[in-house]
Write a protein that holds these residues in place. Structure first.
Motif, PDB file in Angstrom:
ATOM      1  N   CYS A  88       0.850  -1.189   0.000  1.00  0.00           N
ATOM      2  CA  CYS A  88       0.000   0.000   0.000  1.00  0.00           C
ATOM      3  C   CYS A  88       0.887   1.241   0.000  1.00  0.00           C
ATOM      4  O   CYS A  88       1.881   1.299   0.721  1.00  0.00           O
ATOM      5  CB  CYS A  88      -0.935   0.000   1.210  1.00  0.00           C
ATOM      6  SG  CYS A  88      -0.128  -0.281   2.794  1.00  0.00           S
TER       7      CYS A  88
ATOM      8  N   ALA B 204      -5.600  -3.440   2.700  1.00  0.00           N
ATOM      9  CA  ALA B 204      -5.130  -2.881   1.436  1.00  0.00           C
ATOM     10  C   ALA B 204      -5.377  -3.839   0.280  1.00  0.00           C
ATOM     11  O   ALA B 204      -5.695  -3.411  -0.831  1.00  0.00           O
ATOM     12  CB  ALA B 204      -3.645  -2.541   1.542  1.00  0.00           C
ATOM     13  N   ARG B 205      -5.255  -5.133   0.546  1.00  0.00           N
ATOM     14  CA  ARG B 205      -5.386  -6.123  -0.526  1.00  0.00           C
ATOM     15  C   ARG B 205      -6.832  -6.550  -0.767  1.00  0.00           C
ATOM     16  O   ARG B 205      -7.209  -6.854  -1.895  1.00  0.00           O
ATOM     17  CB  ARG B 205      -4.529  -7.358  -0.201  1.00  0.00           C
ATOM     18  CG  ARG B 205      -3.037  -7.143  -0.407  1.00  0.00           C
ATOM     19  CD  ARG B 205      -2.294  -8.460  -0.511  1.00  0.00           C
ATOM     20  NE  ARG B 205      -1.116  -8.333  -1.372  1.00  0.00           N
ATOM     21  CZ  ARG B 205      -0.417  -9.365  -1.836  1.00  0.00           C
ATOM     22  NH1 ARG B 205      -0.795 -10.598  -1.532  1.00  0.00           N
ATOM     23  NH2 ARG B 205       0.638  -9.174  -2.615  1.00  0.00           N
TER      24      ARG B 205
ATOM     25  N   THR C 125     -10.034  -2.525  -0.755  1.00  0.00           N
ATOM     26  CA  THR C 125      -9.299  -1.346  -1.196  1.00  0.00           C
ATOM     27  C   THR C 125     -10.059  -0.055  -0.944  1.00  0.00           C
ATOM     28  O   THR C 125      -9.484   0.933  -0.462  1.00  0.00           O
ATOM     29  CB  THR C 125      -8.960  -1.466  -2.693  1.00  0.00           C
ATOM     30  OG1 THR C 125      -8.282  -2.699  -2.913  1.00  0.00           O
ATOM     31  CG2 THR C 125      -8.081  -0.315  -3.138  1.00  0.00           C
ATOM     32  N   THR C 126     -11.356  -0.028  -1.241  1.00  0.00           N
ATOM     33  CA  THR C 126     -12.136   1.201  -1.073  1.00  0.00           C
ATOM     34  C   THR C 126     -12.164   1.640   0.384  1.00  0.00           C
ATOM     35  O   THR C 126     -11.950   2.817   0.703  1.00  0.00           O
ATOM     36  CB  THR C 126     -13.564   1.004  -1.599  1.00  0.00           C
ATOM     37  OG1 THR C 126     -13.516   0.670  -2.991  1.00  0.00           O
ATOM     38  CG2 THR C 126     -14.379   2.278  -1.411  1.00  0.00           C
TER      39      THR C 126
ATOM     40  N   HIS D  74      -8.727   2.963   1.378  1.00  0.00           N
ATOM     41  CA  HIS D  74      -8.484   4.310   0.864  1.00  0.00           C
ATOM     42  C   HIS D  74      -9.200   5.362   1.702  1.00  0.00           C
ATOM     43  O   HIS D  74      -8.673   6.467   1.924  1.00  0.00           O
ATOM     44  CB  HIS D  74      -8.931   4.399  -0.593  1.00  0.00           C
ATOM     45  CG  HIS D  74      -7.975   3.753  -1.546  1.00  0.00           C
ATOM     46  ND1 HIS D  74      -8.242   3.586  -2.891  1.00  0.00           N
ATOM     47  CD2 HIS D  74      -6.736   3.211  -1.349  1.00  0.00           C
ATOM     48  CE1 HIS D  74      -7.224   2.983  -3.470  1.00  0.00           C
ATOM     49  NE2 HIS D  74      -6.311   2.743  -2.562  1.00  0.00           N
TER      50      HIS D  74
END
Length: 278
Positions: free
Chosen positions: A149, A249-250, A253-254, A257
């Protein structure tokens, strides 16, 4: 102490073994009776002497001065080390640098240097070690959570470490049929001199963003990394918070973020407040 899944290696090659994570791993290995070859730009004589004092059960250490970005020099130096102490049964690339700045403020020369040391250096280390490693061997590359990330001001570092993770994925695919295991080490922040320097010269916003994964004391980080290496685990991330960050992170993802963006806003606000009080 957990046991090595396939028995402790007799010979290990470590790049960046003159300081930081590489040095701590070298200490652990020589105490287990492993013959260690350290590859670095510089190894202090006192550091080398201390490593040799720590050696037991037939363990030993030799140091070799070499630039990880020079592929020919790496091949020649690893050929010499293999002739002097034996072919590596375990090899880990710990050499790396960290340079931070917002992308628009990051000079090309710094970006290129970071890629050359962290990514091209990983390629050179792997290529040199694999010239001598036989079936049953174990190759490990130190990447970073920043290779999973991205983080604020880490354009060069993350790009290089994402590349190391990609390289490890391909090596695992190609080397598994040959009986050679591959690991990629993706830790969060570890309390090393490199992190201390980043804190000294880096941005507050980067520290705020990265605090989500936590900072590990070097002893705990090394213990976690070694446990994974002894099991020949593929991706190794010591610490619950760092592993949680990797999973978010993997896999989400949304959501990840959104968390990062909130941290960035908080970090930028903290910087503005510091500026206003100066």
């Amino acid at each position: 102490m957990s046991k090595w899944k396939h028995g402790a290696p007799r010979v290990a090659f470590i790049s960046g073994g003159g300081s930081g994570l590489g040095l701590r791993l070298a200490h652990e290995l020589v105490q287990e009776g492993v013959k260690v070859a350290i590859f670095d730009l510089y190894v202090d004589d006192a550091v080398l002497a201390d490593l040799r004092k720590q050696a037991s059960n037939g363990g030993w250490v030799e140091s070799y001065t070499v630039d990880i970005t020079d592929p020919d020099a790496i091949d020649i130096t690893m050929d010499l080390a293999a002739a002097e102490i034996g072919a590596p049964e375990f090899a880990i690339n710990c050499a790396g640098i960290l340079r931070t700045a917002e992308f628009t403020e990051l000079p090309y020369e710094i970006f290129e240097q970071t890629i050359r040391v962290n990514l091209i250096g990983s390629r050179n280390f792997a290529a040199g070690a694999l010239r001598h490693m036989q079936s049953g061997g174990h190759l490990a590359l130190v990447a970073s959570l920043a290779g999973i990330c991205g983080s604020y001001t880490h354009a060069a570092y993350s790009a290089s470490k994402f590349g190391v993770v990609g390289l490890a994925e391909v090596l695992r695919t190609e080397l598994t049929p040959k009986g050679i295991h591959v690991s990629v080490v993706c830790p969060g922040e570890i309390q090393t001199p490199m992190l201390e320097e980043e804190r000294r010269v880096g941005r507050v916003v980067a520290e705020v963003v990265n605090e989500f994964a936590g900072v590990m004391p070097v002893d705990k980080a090394v213990a976690g990394i070694l446990a994974g290496l002894r099991r020949r685990q593929y991706m190794i991330t010591p610490g619950f918070r760092a592993r949680l960050t990797r999973a978010l992170a993997r896999k989400t993802t949304t959501l990840f973020h959104r968390i990062v963006d909130g941290k960035v806003r908080a970090g930028l606000a903290a910087e503005r407040q510091l500026t206003a009080t100066e």
